[in-house]
Motif scaffolding. Structure first.
Motif, PDB file in Angstrom:
ATOM      1  N   TRP A  35       0.830  -1.213   0.000  1.00  0.00           N
ATOM      2  CA  TRP A  35       0.000   0.000   0.000  1.00  0.00           C
ATOM      3  C   TRP A  35       0.859   1.256   0.000  1.00  0.00           C
ATOM      4  N   TYR A  42      -3.344   4.439  -6.459  1.00  0.00           N
ATOM      5  CA  TYR A  42      -4.686   4.185  -5.920  1.00  0.00           C
ATOM      6  C   TYR A  42      -5.488   5.484  -5.905  1.00  0.00           C
ATOM      7  N   GLY A  82      -8.232   0.840   8.837  1.00  0.00           N
ATOM      8  CA  GLY A  82      -7.695   0.782   7.470  1.00  0.00           C
ATOM      9  C   GLY A  82      -8.242   1.931   6.650  1.00  0.00           C
ATOM     10  N   ASP A 103      -4.239   3.334   9.840  1.00  0.00           N
ATOM     11  CA  ASP A 103      -3.887   2.513   8.678  1.00  0.00           C
ATOM     12  C   ASP A 103      -2.471   2.004   8.897  1.00  0.00           C
ATOM     13  N   ILE A 104      -2.162   0.879   8.257  1.00  0.00           N
ATOM     14  CA  ILE A 104      -0.812   0.308   8.406  1.00  0.00           C
ATOM     15  C   ILE A 104       0.200   1.021   7.509  1.00  0.00           C
ATOM     16  N   MET A 108      -0.338   5.611   2.502  1.00  0.00           N
ATOM     17  CA  MET A 108      -1.759   5.980   2.499  1.00  0.00           C
ATOM     18  C   MET A 108      -1.997   7.129   3.484  1.00  0.00           C
ATOM     19  N   SER A 129      -1.532  -1.596  12.891  1.00  0.00           N
ATOM     20  CA  SER A 129      -2.142  -2.733  12.207  1.00  0.00           C
ATOM     21  C   SER A 129      -3.402  -3.151  12.957  1.00  0.00           C
ATOM     22  N   ALA A 130      -4.411  -3.554  12.195  1.00  0.00           N
ATOM     23  CA  ALA A 130      -5.729  -3.848  12.776  1.00  0.00           C
ATOM     24  C   ALA A 130      -5.692  -5.001  13.774  1.00  0.00           C
ATOM     25  N   ALA A 146     -14.270   0.585   5.368  1.00  0.00           N
ATOM     26  CA  ALA A 146     -14.655   0.386   3.973  1.00  0.00           C
ATOM     27  C   ALA A 146     -13.476  -0.283   3.285  1.00  0.00           C
ATOM     28  N   PHE A 147     -13.464  -1.607   3.323  1.00  0.00           N
ATOM     29  CA  PHE A 147     -12.421  -2.402   2.661  1.00  0.00           C
ATOM     30  C   PHE A 147     -11.038  -2.209   3.264  1.00  0.00           C
ATOM     31  N   ALA A 149      -8.052  -3.129   5.800  1.00  0.00           N
ATOM     32  CA  ALA A 149      -7.409  -4.095   6.702  1.00  0.00           C
ATOM     33  C   ALA A 149      -7.983  -5.516   6.707  1.00  0.00           C
TER      34      ALA A 149
HETATM   35  C1  LIG Z   1      -8.676  -0.882  -0.372  1.00  0.00           C
HETATM   36  S1  LIG Z   1      -7.823   0.190   0.728  1.00  0.00           S
HETATM   37  C2  LIG Z   1      -9.219   0.980   1.497  1.00  0.00           C
HETATM   38  C3  LIG Z   1      -8.855   2.299   2.093  1.00  0.00           C
HETATM   39  C4  LIG Z   1     -10.030   3.230   2.375  1.00  0.00           C
HETATM   40  N1  LIG Z   1     -10.936   2.679   3.347  1.00  0.00           N
HETATM   41  C5  LIG Z   1     -10.735   3.544   1.079  1.00  0.00           C
HETATM   42  O1  LIG Z   1     -11.934   3.298   0.960  1.00  0.00           O
HETATM   43  O2  LIG Z   1     -10.055   4.049   0.190  1.00  0.00           O
HETATM   44  C6  LIG Z   1      -7.237  -0.912   1.984  1.00  0.00           C
HETATM   45  C7  LIG Z   1      -6.502  -0.220   3.115  1.00  0.00           C
HETATM   46  O3  LIG Z   1      -6.253  -1.179   4.156  1.00  0.00           O
HETATM   47  C8  LIG Z   1      -4.978  -0.874   4.696  1.00  0.00           C
HETATM   48  N2  LIG Z   1      -4.451  -2.057   5.413  1.00  0.00           N
HETATM   49  C9  LIG Z   1      -4.007  -3.230   4.889  1.00  0.00           C
HETATM   50  N3  LIG Z   1      -3.628  -4.060   5.882  1.00  0.00           N
HETATM   51  C10 LIG Z   1      -3.840  -3.400   7.047  1.00  0.00           C
HETATM   52  C11 LIG Z   1      -3.648  -3.719   8.427  1.00  0.00           C
HETATM   53  N4  LIG Z   1      -3.168  -4.914   8.797  1.00  0.00           N
HETATM   54  N5  LIG Z   1      -3.977  -2.807   9.362  1.00  0.00           N
HETATM   55  C12 LIG Z   1      -4.453  -1.575   9.003  1.00  0.00           C
HETATM   56  N6  LIG Z   1      -4.641  -1.211   7.717  1.00  0.00           N
HETATM   57  C13 LIG Z   1      -4.353  -2.113   6.750  1.00  0.00           C
HETATM   58  C14 LIG Z   1      -4.154  -0.481   3.487  1.00  0.00           C
HETATM   59  O4  LIG Z   1      -2.977   0.195   3.839  1.00  0.00           O
HETATM   60  C15 LIG Z   1      -5.155   0.354   2.716  1.00  0.00           C
HETATM   61  O5  LIG Z   1      -5.085   1.707   3.065  1.00  0.00           O
END
Ligand SMILES: C[S@@+](CC[C@H](N)C(=O)[O-])C[C@H]1O[C@@H](n2cnc3c(N)ncnc32)[C@H](O)[C@@H]1O
Length: 277
Positions: A35, A42, A82, A103-104, A108, A129-130, A146-147, A149
Motif C-alpha cells: 500500500w 490508488y 484501514g 492505517d498500516i 496511504m 495494524s488492525a 470500507a475495505f 485491513a
Molecule cells: C482498499 S484500501 C481501502 C482504504 C479506504 N478505506 C478507502 O476506501 O479508500 C485498503 C486499506 O487497508 C490498509 N491495510 C491493509 N492491511 C492493514 C492492516 N493490517 N492494518 C491496518 N490497515 C491495513 C491499506 O494500507 C489500505 O489503506
C-alpha cells in the motif's frame, strides 16, 4: 485493460502469483509495503470517486449519508479501520463525530494528511495494524471500515478480538469487504470474470511474490460462515449482512467490479454487527 498497479509491481519487483500460506507478520509486512508503493496510483485512479470528505462504502456507490449504518454519529467516538486517505473519517468528523483513523501504510496516511490539510478537517491519524491496536480498552462507541485491513490480515479473529477490546459494550462494528463469493472467479471485470476457476472453500491465501519468493501483496479469503463464526466467537452479534446491488446507470468499473458482473452477483458484503453488552 491497462495495469493500474504497474508502478507498485515494478517498485516491489513483483514476479508472480502463488497460492500458499502467509502468516500474520508476513501479511502485515507485504501489505504495508504494497500500500506504500500503490498509494499514489490508488488515489490517482479512485480519488475522485472516494472524495475528500465523503463516506462511500463500496464500488457500488452506497453512501453512509443515505444508509446510516452507523446510526447517529454526532458526539460518538468512532474508530476507522484501514482508513487509507481517510475520506470516511473526514465525513464522520464533519458530522460531529469524534474520530480516530488508522492505517498500516505510511504512504496511504501521507494522502490522509494532505487531504486533512486541503479540507481543513483535521482527523487524528495513527499508523497501526488492525490486529495490534494501540488504543485503550472500551474507548470507542463505534468502529467502521470500507475495505480497510480485514481482507489483508492473516487471522481475522485477532482483528475482531482487538475491536471487541477497544469498543464499548453495545458498540456498532460495521465493515465492508469483497463479497466472499468473488473469490471463485478471476479478478476480471469482463467476461473472463464470469467463469469459476477456484473453490469457494479453498482458504489458501492469494500471494504476489518477488523473484525470491518474498510476498509483495497478500489477500486472505474467508467464507461467509467463517466471518459469522469469527464475529460471534469474539462477542459480536451480526444484525445484518448487506449485499449492495449494482445501481442502474452506474457505469464505473473499479478493478474487478463492473456493471457486467454487478448485475449478476454481489461484489461487496457489508457486515453490520454490534458488540454484546
Ligand atoms: C482498499 S484500501 C481501502 C482504504 C479506504 N478505506 C478507502 O476506501 O479508500 C485498503 C486499506 O487497508 C490498509 N491495510 C491493509 N492491511 C492493514 C492492516 N493490517 N492494518 C491496518 N490497515 C491495513 C491499506 O494500507 C489500505 O489503506
Amino acid at each position: 485493460m491497462s495495469n493500474q498497479h504497474a508502478s507498485a509491481e515494478q517498485a516491489l519487483g513483483t514476479a508472480g502469483i502463488v497460492k500458499r500460506d502467509a502468516g500474520a507478520a508476513e501479511s502485515r509486512l507485504a501489505n504495508r509495503i504494497w500500500w506504500d508503493a500503490d498509494a499514489d496510483d490508488y488515489h490517482a485512479t479512485h480519488g475522485d470517486f472516494l472524495g475528500a470528505a465523503d463516506f462511500v462504502w463500496c464500488p457500488e456507490g452506497l453512501r453512509e449519508e443515505d444508509v446510516r449504518f452507523l446510526g447517529e454519529v454526532a458526539g460518538q467516538r468512532v474508530l476507522e479501520v484501514g482508513c487509507g486517505s481517510a475520506p470516511c473519517a473526514r465525513w464522520l468528523q464533519a458530522n460531529h463525530a469524534e474520530v480516530t483513523a488508522f492505517d498500516i501504510s505510511a504512504g496511504m496516511l501521507r494522502h490522509a494528511r494532505r487531504s486533512n490539510a486541503e479540507t481543513g478537517i483535521d482527523v487524528p491519524l495513527v499508523q497501526a495494524s488492525a490486529d495490534q491496536l494501540p488504543f485503550k480498552d472500551a474507548s470507542f462507541d463505534a468502529a467502521c471500515s470500507a475495505f480497510g485491513a480485514v481482507p489483508f490480515v492473516a487471522e481475522v479473529h485477532e482483528v475482531f478480538y482487538e475491536l471487541a477490546r477497544v469498543l464499548k459494550p453495545g458498540a456498532r462494528w460495521v465493515f465492508a469487504v469483497n463479497h466472499p463469493m468473488r473469490w471463485i472467479f478471476p479478478d476480471d471485470p469482463g467476461p473472463l470474470g464470469l467463469t469459476v476457476t477456484q473453490s469457494y472453500f479453498d482458504r489458501t491465501p492469494y500471494v504476489e511474490v518477488d523473484d525470491e519468493g518474498r510476498a509483495t501483496y497478500v489477500e486472505h479469503h474467508r467464507t461467509l460462515g467463517d466471518y459469522v463464526r469469527a464475529l460471534t466467537a469474539t462477542g459480536f452479534v451480526v444484525e445484518d449482512l448487506v449485499e449492495p446491488e449494482w445501481p442502474k446507470g452506474h457505469t464505473r468499473t473499479w478493478g474487478q467490479w463492473s456493471p457486467l458482473r454487478g448485475k449478476l452477483f454481489p461484489g461487496t458484503a457489508i457486515f453490520r454487527t454490534r458488540l454484546t453488552s
